[in-house]
Write a protein that holds these residues in place. Structure first.
Motif, mmCIF file in Angstrom:
data_model
loop_
_atom_site.group_PDB
_atom_site.id
_atom_site.type_symbol
_atom_site.label_atom_id
_atom_site.label_comp_id
_atom_site.label_asym_id
_atom_site.label_seq_id
_atom_site.Cartn_x
_atom_site.Cartn_y
_atom_site.Cartn_z
ATOM 1 N N LEU A 246 0.829 -1.211 0.000
ATOM 2 C CA LEU A 246 0.000 0.000 0.000
ATOM 3 C C LEU A 246 0.860 1.257 0.000
ATOM 4 O O LEU A 246 0.550 2.236 -0.698
ATOM 5 N N ALA A 247 1.949 1.248 0.768
ATOM 6 C CA ALA A 247 2.828 2.417 0.833
ATOM 7 C C ALA A 247 3.495 2.685 -0.514
ATOM 8 O O ALA A 247 3.586 3.840 -0.958
ATOM 9 N N LEU A 248 3.962 1.618 -1.176
ATOM 10 C CA LEU A 248 4.601 1.798 -2.481
ATOM 11 C C LEU A 248 3.606 2.297 -3.524
ATOM 12 O O LEU A 248 3.931 3.167 -4.349
ATOM 13 N N LEU A 249 2.378 1.764 -3.492
ATOM 14 C CA LEU A 249 1.346 2.222 -4.430
ATOM 15 C C LEU A 249 0.988 3.681 -4.168
ATOM 16 O O LEU A 249 0.797 4.463 -5.119
ATOM 17 N N TRP B 84 1.577 9.344 -6.177
ATOM 18 C CA TRP B 84 1.966 10.756 -6.030
ATOM 19 C C TRP B 84 2.983 11.142 -7.106
ATOM 20 O O TRP B 84 2.889 12.231 -7.694
ATOM 21 N N ILE B 85 3.940 10.266 -7.360
ATOM 22 C CA ILE B 85 4.977 10.581 -8.356
ATOM 23 C C ILE B 85 4.379 10.611 -9.757
ATOM 24 O O ILE B 85 4.725 11.473 -10.572
ATOM 25 N N ILE B 86 3.474 9.668 -10.063
ATOM 26 C CA ILE B 86 2.803 9.661 -11.374
ATOM 27 C C ILE B 86 2.002 10.940 -11.563
ATOM 28 O O ILE B 86 2.040 11.571 -12.636
ATOM 29 N N GLU B 87 1.290 11.334 -10.523
ATOM 30 C CA GLU B 87 0.485 12.558 -10.600
ATOM 31 C C GLU B 87 1.368 13.782 -10.810
ATOM 32 O O GLU B 87 1.067 14.645 -11.642
ATOM 33 N N SER B 88 2.468 13.840 -10.068
ATOM 34 C CA SER B 88 3.385 14.973 -10.207
ATOM 35 C C SER B 88 4.022 14.990 -11.591
ATOM 36 O O SER B 88 4.210 16.067 -12.191
ATOM 37 N N SER B 89 4.343 13.815 -12.132
ATOM 38 C CA SER B 89 4.948 13.729 -13.468
ATOM 39 C C SER B 89 3.975 14.208 -14.534
ATOM 40 O O SER B 89 4.364 14.937 -15.464
ATOM 41 N N SER B 90 2.710 13.816 -14.428
ATOM 42 C CA SER B 90 1.704 14.179 -15.435
ATOM 43 C C SER B 90 1.355 15.661 -15.377
ATOM 44 O O SER B 90 1.200 16.318 -16.409
ATOM 45 N N GLU B 91 1.240 16.198 -14.162
ATOM 46 C CA GLU B 91 0.833 17.599 -14.012
ATOM 47 C C GLU B 91 1.925 18.582 -14.416
ATOM 48 O O GLU B 91 1.616 19.722 -14.785
ATOM 49 N N TRP C 158 5.921 11.737 1.664
ATOM 50 C CA TRP C 158 5.871 10.388 1.118
ATOM 51 C C TRP C 158 6.395 10.360 -0.317
ATOM 52 O O TRP C 158 7.109 9.449 -0.714
ATOM 53 N N SER C 159 6.019 11.358 -1.094
ATOM 54 C CA SER C 159 6.504 11.428 -2.480
ATOM 55 C C SER C 159 8.019 11.583 -2.511
ATOM 56 O O SER C 159 8.698 10.968 -3.331
ATOM 57 N N LEU C 160 8.527 12.402 -1.606
ATOM 58 C CA LEU C 160 9.962 12.651 -1.560
ATOM 59 C C LEU C 160 10.725 11.386 -1.175
ATOM 60 O O LEU C 160 11.761 11.055 -1.777
ATOM 61 N N ALA C 161 10.212 10.665 -0.191
ATOM 62 C CA ALA C 161 10.843 9.407 0.208
ATOM 63 C C ALA C 161 10.794 8.396 -0.932
ATOM 64 O O ALA C 161 11.786 7.714 -1.225
ATOM 65 N N GLY C 162 9.627 8.303 -1.597
ATOM 66 C CA GLY C 162 9.506 7.383 -2.722
ATOM 67 C C GLY C 162 10.399 7.768 -3.879
ATOM 68 O O GLY C 162 10.953 6.903 -4.577
ATOM 69 N N LEU C 163 10.575 9.086 -4.088
ATOM 70 C CA LEU C 163 11.430 9.566 -5.171
ATOM 71 C C LEU C 163 12.889 9.195 -4.925
ATOM 72 O O LEU C 163 13.594 8.739 -5.839
ATOM 73 N N ALA C 164 13.359 9.392 -3.684
ATOM 74 C CA ALA C 164 14.740 9.041 -3.349
ATOM 75 C C ALA C 164 14.971 7.539 -3.495
ATOM 76 O O ALA C 164 15.982 7.100 -4.076
ATOM 77 N N TYR C 165 14.021 6.759 -2.991
ATOM 78 C CA TYR C 165 14.133 5.299 -3.080
ATOM 79 C C TYR C 165 14.106 4.826 -4.531
ATOM 80 O O TYR C 165 14.918 3.990 -4.946
ATOM 81 N N SER C 166 13.191 5.365 -5.327
ATOM 82 C CA SER C 166 13.048 4.922 -6.723
ATOM 83 C C SER C 166 14.271 5.270 -7.555
ATOM 84 O O SER C 166 14.588 4.558 -8.517
#
Length: 514
Positions: A21-24, A29-36, A293-301
């Protein structure tokens, strides 16, 4: 706490659900930020037209990926395919000329490698490489390891530091887009291979290896420009092995690995069209607007992407070398599976080289604090020179060197009373949980210490500030809890692998057959 300690299945199911759930959530958030923000001015240079029919643009920030799998894909495939054809001809001709024919296959690999490098880079480049090979071979004949290190690191420094690197690059005439990468890649890997040859020659008790052995080793085309580095002792034995019979299902496994790499390329291509994880960190104004959360996911990805890229590029090369009956260095361990600095690397070939000739040679069994400190400092000093000395590399080396030593200090501390006594009265499952908490903190140290080298120091500082200070306690503790869940799932995988590798107990009264 043993590696085979198990946790309740319901607990593991909970960890799996939380992590998924956390990864999704972070990914959405990253997909939304990329599209916008696809049409932002700061994105114009690195987000280019991609899938026209789907209306998606592609993140082309990473030149290495674009070079391998888009712009210069055909050129690389042509060179590697030519090598495979030559290798096949070699395997067909060798049986007809006897046992020595099998041994001469390394000579055919060298001839094709030299010819390809000559056509691509010119005779001046070949002459430059050979001059360094001659110098380091001459030093190798003296059989003094310290002298081999001094000569090798000096040669490497001439390609990593001004004004020597620019002066040597001037010998290569002509200009094309890949010239700098091929020049410095081929030269850097050549020096490391020559150092491996020299150090192995020091270990040879009877006589010396020949200069032709060095040339065969260095000009093996699949490894020449991009690595990975295979130490000379392993290459020399395998490339001259007259036995070319394959193990059962070996070709099947090679085919499966090739298909896996192809699938990974397609998956990464999809991600680069929907997740602009490489471009977003360069726009700090946008990054500041992202959630914790987006920032943490961005660093990890970003670290996951760099691992996938390394695994695929080395995997393609390894597939070709496996067809040549070689056993190359394996792809790096997935960043998701890492929670200790001792196993952190993105190039297993360089890692094996450093461990064999520097880290393990100086550190021994790695129990002594002082010897470990000296071993890590020397290892990261060589790594800094290999990567190219600059402020960012200095910072990266310092923090990773500190992290490696800090792990040893903490392990030593917990092995002493009263902490060892407290852990001794705990159940093994509780000990695993507590260690998982410390591993979760260590995991984020690995992320932060390495993301600064992949993106920028400013991005790493921003992530650290948001997760440690501005986001405390909610974001900090929630991210650590999700990381803890992932660590426990990794430990569970390690537990199952350990059980599979455990030899089956023999039946009572039945003698062992091994």
């Amino acid at each position: 706490m043993g590696i085979k300690t198990a946790l309740p299945k319901t607990e593991l199911y909970l960890y799996t659900s939380v992590l998924a759930l956390a990864l999704l959530w972070a990914g959405s958030w990253i997909i939304e930020s990329s599209s916008e923000n696809v049409n932002r001015k700061t994105f114009k240079e690195t987000v280019k037209p991609g899938w026209h029919y789907f209306g998606r643009k592609m993140d082309v920030t990473d030149f290495e990926w674009a070079m391998w799998f888009t712009a210069f894909r055909n050129h690389i495939l042509f060179a590697l395919s030519g090598h495979v054809i030559f290798a096949k001809i070699c395997s067909m001709i060798s049986p007809k000329i006897g046992r020595d024919g099998f041994k001469n296959r390394s000579l055919i690999y060298m001839l094709y490698g030299c010819l390809t490098v000559l056509i691509i880079m010119g005779w001046t480049y070949i002459s430059l490489i050979l001059s360094h090979c001659i110098i380091l071979y001459s030093v190798a004949l003296i059989k003094r390891k310290w002298l081999c290190f001094v000569a090798g690191l000096t040669s490497l420094a001439t390609f990593k530091m001004e004004p020597f690197n620019t002066w040597q690059a001037g010998f290569v005439t002509g200009t094309f887009e890949l010239q700098d990468i091929l020049f410095y890649g081929g030269c850097g890997f050549s020096i490391m291979r020559c150092m491996s040859f020299a150090l192995e020659n020091c270990e040879k008790k009877d006589g010396n290896y020949t200069f032709m052995d060095l040339i065969k080793y260095n000009f093996y085309l699949p490894f020449f420009f991009f690595g990975p580095i295979m130490t000379f002792d392993r290459f020399h034995v395998q490339a001259n092995d007259p036995n070319l019979t394959r193990k059962p299902r070996e070709m099947w496994n090679i085919t499966i690995h090739a298909l896996v790499h192809l699938g990974a390329i397609l998956v990464v291509d999809v991600f680069l069209h929907y997740l602009y994880i490489l471009t977003i960190p360069s726009d700090l104004k946008l990054v500041k607007e992202l959630s914790d959360w987006s920032l943490a996911g961005l660093a990890y990805s970003n670290l996951v992407y760099d691992w996938v890229k390394s695994a695929v590029m080395f995997g393609v090369i390894n597939t070709v070398s496996q067809l040549d009956h070689l056993d190359p260095p394996q792809p790096p361990k997935c960043i998701t599976m890492l929670y200790v600095f001792a196993e952190t690397h993105f190039d297993r070939g360089i890692n094996d080289w450093l461990c064999k000739y520097v880290y393990d040679y100086i550190g021994g069994n790695h129990d002594g604090i002082f010897k470990e400190l000296v071993a890590t400092i020397c290892t990261f000093a060589v790594t800094t020179l290999w990567l190219g000395p600059c402020e960012l590399v200095y910072i990266w080396s310092f923090f990773n060197c500190f992290g490696l030593n800090f792990e040893l200090w903490v392990a030593k501390l917990f092995s002493l009373p009263p902490l060892s006594t407290i852990e001794g009265v705990m159940s093994e499952a509780m000990s695993r949980r507590i260690r998982g908490l410390f591993n979760a903190v260590n995991f984020w140290q690995i992320i932060l210490y390495n993301v600064l080298a992949l993106n920028s120091l400013d991005f790493a500082k921003l992530v650290a500030k948001r997760l440690l200070f501005k986001g405390f306690p909610l974001s900090t503790l929630s991210v650590l809890f999700v990381t803890y869940c992932g660590i426990q799932l990794v430990k569970e995988r390690e537990r199952k692998l350990a059980l599979l590798e455990e030899p089956e107990p023999s039946e009572p009264g039945k003698p062992k057959t091994d």
